[in-house]
Design a protein around this motif. Structure first.
Motif, mmCIF file in Angstrom:
data_model
loop_
_atom_site.group_PDB
_atom_site.id
_atom_site.type_symbol
_atom_site.label_atom_id
_atom_site.label_comp_id
_atom_site.label_asym_id
_atom_site.label_seq_id
_atom_site.Cartn_x
_atom_site.Cartn_y
_atom_site.Cartn_z
ATOM 1 N N GLN A 92 1.583 6.816 -6.540
ATOM 2 C CA GLN A 92 0.515 7.773 -6.859
ATOM 3 C C GLN A 92 0.952 9.202 -6.534
ATOM 4 O OE1 GLN A 92 -2.845 6.454 -4.575
ATOM 5 N NE2 GLN A 92 -3.450 4.872 -6.054
ATOM 6 N N VAL A 93 1.602 9.353 -5.373
ATOM 7 C CA VAL A 93 2.057 10.694 -4.985
ATOM 8 C C VAL A 93 3.122 11.190 -5.956
ATOM 9 C CG1 VAL A 93 3.365 11.926 -3.195
ATOM 10 C CG2 VAL A 93 1.443 10.484 -2.567
ATOM 11 N N THR A 120 2.313 1.654 -3.407
ATOM 12 C CA THR A 120 1.276 2.144 -4.327
ATOM 13 C C THR A 120 0.989 3.619 -4.075
ATOM 14 O OG1 THR A 120 0.277 -0.045 -4.333
ATOM 15 C CG2 THR A 120 -1.083 1.752 -5.132
ATOM 16 N N GLN A 121 0.862 3.992 -2.818
ATOM 17 C CA GLN A 121 0.589 5.396 -2.495
ATOM 18 C C GLN A 121 1.766 6.289 -2.902
ATOM 19 O OE1 GLN A 121 -0.329 5.414 1.668
ATOM 20 N NE2 GLN A 121 -2.441 4.678 1.356
ATOM 21 N N ARG A 122 2.994 5.772 -2.685
ATOM 22 C CA ARG A 122 4.180 6.550 -3.071
ATOM 23 C C ARG A 122 4.181 6.780 -4.577
ATOM 24 N NH1 ARG A 122 9.206 5.459 -4.786
ATOM 25 N NH2 ARG A 122 9.065 3.227 -4.446
ATOM 26 N N GLN A 177 0.834 -1.207 0.000
ATOM 27 C CA GLN A 177 0.000 0.000 0.000
ATOM 28 C C GLN A 177 0.869 1.257 0.000
ATOM 29 O OE1 GLN A 177 -2.558 -0.375 3.391
ATOM 30 N NE2 GLN A 177 -4.008 -1.738 2.340
ATOM 31 N N LEU A 178 1.947 1.208 0.794
ATOM 32 C CA LEU A 178 2.850 2.350 0.849
ATOM 33 C C LEU A 178 3.508 2.578 -0.506
ATOM 34 C CD1 LEU A 178 4.134 4.465 2.710
ATOM 35 C CD2 LEU A 178 5.938 2.805 3.194
#
Length: 187
Positions: A126-127, A122-124, A119-120
């Motif tokens: 996306q960011v 994936t979020q990274r 998740q981290l």
């Protein structure tokens, strides 16, 4: 002169009473031997047999008691052994269950950690994509302000943004590593 018979007064000299006493004694002895002694002897023999039987019964009861006591001791020792086995088995089962639960907990922690990392990541990503898009737009605005005119051609915009992003990618890794560490420490 009178003669006195001294033999009549002497009890040591046999006379007719001693014979009568002897006959009476023999009759009494015969009656006792014939009618009193056998029942008395049978009664004593029965009593002696009864006492002997009671002694034998007591000895038999003592043997049975000793055997029962030995069986009791054996059963008690067996029960203690069985209890020790059960305790050891329970300890082994407890340790096995504890190990299984520990393994399950470790597996769950590892699964949660992997999911968190995914998740981290994936979020990274996306960011990073979002920041690249915003950075591109901001760089275009900055470039417009610096140059003083608007880049009207989309192709020129794209090349300018790509060149800026390429410069950002080529920045030293230490500068990019400081930024996540600083943001991680603040959070």
């Amino acid at each position: 002169m009178t003669t006195t018979v001294l033999a009549a007064d002497n009890f040591l000299v046999p006379n007719g009473t001693i014979i009568a006493e002897l006959v009476a004694f023999l009759i009494i002895l015969f009656v006792l031997g014939r009618f009193v002694w056998p029942p008395l002897s049978r009664s004593l023999e029965q009593r002696q047999n009864m006492v002997q039987k009671q002694v034998e019964d007591a000895e038999g009861a003592a043997r049975r008691f000793k055997q029962a006591e030995e069986r009791y001791e054996e059963a008690l020792a067996e029960a203690r052994t069985e209890a020790a086995k059960i305790r050891d088995q329970a300890r082994a089962d407890g340790e096995r269950i504890r190990d299984e639960l520990r393994e399950q907990a470790n597996a769950e922690v590892e699964r949660i950690r992997q999911r968190g990392e995914e998740q981290l990541s994936t979020q990274r990503e996306q960011v990073v994509r979002q920041l690249r898009g915003e950075l591109g737009a901001l760089s275009v605005q900055l470039a417009e302000q610096l140059v003083g005119h608007e880049l009207s051609d989309d192709e020129n915009k794209r090349t300018t943004v790509d060149a800026f992003l390429q410069q950002l990618d080529q920045m030293p890794a230490a500068a990019t590593d400081k930024t996540p560490a600083q943001s991680g420490g603040a959070g």
